[in-house]
Design an enzyme around this catalytic site. Structure first.
Site, PDB file in Angstrom:
ATOM      1  N   LYS A 199       0.866  -1.178   0.000  1.00 21.31           N
ATOM      2  CA  LYS A 199       0.000   0.000   0.000  1.00 21.31           C
ATOM      3  C   LYS A 199       0.896   1.218   0.000  1.00 21.31           C
ATOM      4  CE  LYS A 199      -4.536   0.791   0.486  1.00 21.31           C
ATOM      5  NZ  LYS A 199      -5.657  -0.057   0.082  1.00 21.31           N
ATOM      6  N   VAL A 212     -19.718  -0.277  -3.705  1.00 21.86           N
ATOM      7  CA  VAL A 212     -19.957  -1.622  -3.174  1.00 21.86           C
ATOM      8  C   VAL A 212     -21.444  -1.803  -2.834  1.00 21.86           C
ATOM      9  CG1 VAL A 212     -19.379  -3.232  -1.314  1.00 21.86           C
ATOM     10  CG2 VAL A 212     -17.600  -1.758  -2.283  1.00 21.86           C
ATOM     11  N   GLY A 213     -22.000  -0.866  -2.074  1.00 16.20           N
ATOM     12  CA  GLY A 213     -23.374  -1.008  -1.563  1.00 16.20           C
ATOM     13  C   GLY A 213     -24.425  -1.091  -2.650  1.00 16.20           C
ATOM     14  N   GLY A 258     -24.173   2.597   3.508  1.00 13.54           N
ATOM     15  CA  GLY A 258     -23.245   3.097   2.484  1.00 13.54           C
ATOM     16  C   GLY A 258     -23.738   2.639   1.121  1.00 13.54           C
TER      17      GLY A 258
HETATM   18  P1  NAD Z   1     -17.782   4.798  -2.135  1.00 12.59           P
HETATM   19  O1  NAD Z   1     -17.101   6.074  -1.790  1.00 12.59           O
HETATM   20  O2  NAD Z   1     -18.146   4.521  -3.556  1.00 12.59           O
HETATM   21  O3  NAD Z   1     -19.136   4.665  -1.290  1.00 12.59           O
HETATM   22  C1  NAD Z   1     -19.206   4.851   0.078  1.00 12.59           C
HETATM   23  C2  NAD Z   1     -20.636   5.213   0.438  1.00 12.59           C
HETATM   24  O4  NAD Z   1     -20.727   5.245   1.843  1.00 12.59           O
HETATM   25  C3  NAD Z   1     -21.099   6.574  -0.064  1.00 12.59           C
HETATM   26  O5  NAD Z   1     -22.428   6.433  -0.536  1.00 12.59           O
HETATM   27  C4  NAD Z   1     -21.091   7.451   1.204  1.00 12.59           C
HETATM   28  O6  NAD Z   1     -22.095   8.436   1.149  1.00 12.59           O
HETATM   29  C5  NAD Z   1     -21.407   6.431   2.241  1.00 12.59           C
HETATM   30  N1  NAD Z   1     -20.962   6.730   3.605  1.00 12.59           N
HETATM   31  C6  NAD Z   1     -19.781   7.244   4.023  1.00 12.59           C
HETATM   32  N2  NAD Z   1     -19.776   7.325   5.386  1.00 12.59           N
HETATM   33  C7  NAD Z   1     -20.974   6.845   5.791  1.00 12.59           C
HETATM   34  C8  NAD Z   1     -21.563   6.627   7.046  1.00 12.59           C
HETATM   35  N3  NAD Z   1     -20.919   6.944   8.170  1.00 12.59           N
HETATM   36  N4  NAD Z   1     -22.819   6.105   7.107  1.00 12.59           N
HETATM   37  C9  NAD Z   1     -23.478   5.782   5.980  1.00 12.59           C
HETATM   38  N5  NAD Z   1     -22.956   5.933   4.752  1.00 12.59           N
HETATM   39  C10 NAD Z   1     -21.733   6.464   4.668  1.00 12.59           C
HETATM   40  O7  NAD Z   1     -16.862   3.646  -1.537  1.00 12.59           O
HETATM   41  P2  NAD Z   1     -16.831   2.115  -1.938  1.00 12.59           P
HETATM   42  O8  NAD Z   1     -15.821   1.912  -3.003  1.00 12.59           O
HETATM   43  O9  NAD Z   1     -18.238   1.626  -2.116  1.00 12.59           O
HETATM   44  O10 NAD Z   1     -16.197   1.492  -0.614  1.00 12.59           O
HETATM   45  C11 NAD Z   1     -16.982   1.283   0.542  1.00 12.59           C
HETATM   46  C12 NAD Z   1     -16.186   0.469   1.537  1.00 12.59           C
HETATM   47  O11 NAD Z   1     -15.831  -0.777   0.950  1.00 12.59           O
HETATM   48  C13 NAD Z   1     -14.854   1.072   2.005  1.00 12.59           C
HETATM   49  O12 NAD Z   1     -14.622   0.642   3.322  1.00 12.59           O
HETATM   50  C14 NAD Z   1     -13.837   0.431   1.085  1.00 12.59           C
HETATM   51  O13 NAD Z   1     -12.538   0.420   1.679  1.00 12.59           O
HETATM   52  C15 NAD Z   1     -14.419  -0.952   0.989  1.00 12.59           C
HETATM   53  N6  NAD Z   1     -13.987  -1.701  -0.192  1.00 12.59           N
HETATM   54  C16 NAD Z   1     -14.216  -1.218  -1.437  1.00 12.59           C
HETATM   55  C17 NAD Z   1     -13.825  -1.973  -2.525  1.00 12.59           C
HETATM   56  C18 NAD Z   1     -14.100  -1.501  -3.937  1.00 12.59           C
HETATM   57  O14 NAD Z   1     -13.859  -2.292  -4.846  1.00 12.59           O
HETATM   58  N7  NAD Z   1     -14.606  -0.313  -4.163  1.00 12.59           N
HETATM   59  C19 NAD Z   1     -13.161  -3.197  -2.351  1.00 12.59           C
HETATM   60  C20 NAD Z   1     -12.961  -3.671  -1.060  1.00 12.59           C
HETATM   61  C21 NAD Z   1     -13.378  -2.905   0.019  1.00 12.59           C
END
Ligand code: NAD
Length: 371
Positions: A77, A181-182, A177
């Protein structure tokens, strides 16, 4: 200054490099944790308040995630100190300088993370020929756009649901979230007949026990609007997401959101960790004690890095989906089986699986073997 050897243990870190280029104001740290399985893959995070410790801990998480996924890659990282919202020309100069500074670190393949994106990975590849998470036009597979991590998460959920005798059709799902991912997890679970009863973003929570309109919520987020703008459902504050009774609770936002202070409020059968480290160790133990199955992050959310590894090998999007499906289903089955046979927590079973693979790989390496 405290010695960087304070992080040293049986796995790594192999190298911890501090980079300073006064002429461009570049201050960065690269942690290459363990490369027994192959060159390290791990994101480049840009934020004003990063640290060597953060770089190391994230690199270790990647070592475990990549090994658990059976990828020929170790974990690394890097962090660049700076505001990711700086003017684009300044950011490009900084990222290009960073790419030049790591050109000789051939055991580290950078990918996108918080504060960097596919364009930044394109600049790095242009400078030193080595990065993943690239724009489609230069051989990338846009993992967030295609929903690689959500897809893998749903594969893990499907395997677990079958094992605990919970049909996905009609299962009530709550997602914290609604980002990359969500929203993809929501879409795929909806396609399997599950019912999204709650979702949240930074502005608040929306809840409807009869089921929310997933397509409408995704369309809202694509217009960068908050979930609260959706006309249906009851509106709660951000924290309200924890109290919604459901069958599957998916954290897909920040770390440590379930902790000793709020774990008792969670009413669910399965927690599927889309986010990294969303539950503290105490919370995971409390959930296990109550009979709630918790799918650990580095097993369940590995879809993104599997996709990146396939991209690195020059593979296609359909090969990426097939590999994610196979690897995540196999690993989930292996973890569930170990839990059933030995009674350990799923995280301990997942850690043992990852460490077994790393140790086996270390035996093939001249300088890596401990004994
Ligand atoms: P993203 O920025 O696309 O989405 C995050 C979402 O979470 C946004 O809608 C934001 O509004 C919301 N959010 C932030 N803080 C919040 C809170 N306290 N309560 C409710 N909602 C909240 O990010 P992502 O890529 O979807 O990643 C989400 C998580 O998954 C992170 O922890 C990331 O490290 C992990 N992750 C992502 C991937 C990937 O491929 N994108 C892979 C592995 C892990």
């Amino acid at each position: 200054m405290a010695s960087a050897f304070c992080f040293a243990d049986e796995l790594g870190p192999f190298k911890l490099i501090h980079i300073w280029r006064q002429s461009v104001g570049l201050k960065a740290i690269v942690a290459i944790d363990n490369i027994a399985c192959g060159p390290a893959i791990g994101g480049v995070r840009m934020a004003p308040d990063v640290s060597a410790e953060e770089a190391f801990r994230l690199a270790r998480a990647m070592t475990l995630k990549n090994a658990a996924a059976g990828l020929p890659h170790g974990g690394g990282k890097s962090v660049i100190f700076g505001d990711p919202k700086m003017p684009r020309a300044q950011k490009e100069r900084l990222i290009r300088a960073f790419a030049g500074a790591i050109a000789d670190l051939i055991n580290y393949i950078p990918g996108p993370d918080m504060g960097t994106d596919e364009l930044a990975m394109g600049w790095i590849k242009d400078e030193n020929g080595r990065s993943v998470g690239l724009p489609r036009e230069v051989g990338g597979i846009p993992l967030d756009e295609i929903g690689a991590t959500g897809f893998g998460l749903v594969a893990a959920i499907e395997v677990t649901a079958a094992q605990i005798g919970m049909p996905l059709a009609g299962a009530r799902v709550v997602i914290q979230g609604f980002g990359s991912v969500g929203k993809h997890a929501a879409r795929l679970l909806d396609e399997k007949g599950a019912r999204l009863v709650g979702a949240s973003d930074t502005r608040g929570t929306i809840v409807d026990d009869n089921g929310l309109d997933v397509a409408a919520l995704i369309a809202l987020k694509e217009r960068e609007r908050p979930l609260h703008d959706h006309p249906g459902g009851k509106k709660l504050d951000q924290d309200g997401i924890i109290d919604i009774p459901c069958d599957i609770w998916i954290p897909a936002a920040r770390p440590d959101v379930i902790n000793a202070g709020n774990v008792a409020r969670l009413s669910t059968r399965l927690v599927a960790q889309g986010a990294n480290i969303p539950c503290t160790a105490e919370a995971e133990a409390a959930l296990a004690h109550r009979g709630v199955m918790v799918l650990p992050d580095f097993i369940a959310n590995a879809g993104g890095v599997i996709c990146a590894a396939i991209e690195y090998q020059g593979g296609t999007e359909s090969a990426a989906f097939a590999t994610i499906d196979e690897k995540i289903r196999d690993n989930t089955r292996a973890v569930l089986q170990a839990v059933q046979q030995t009674g350990v927590l799923p995280r301990a079973a997942a850690l043992a699986l990852a460490k077994r693979r790393i140790e086996r790989a270390m035996r093939t390496r001249r300088w890596e073997h401990a004994i």
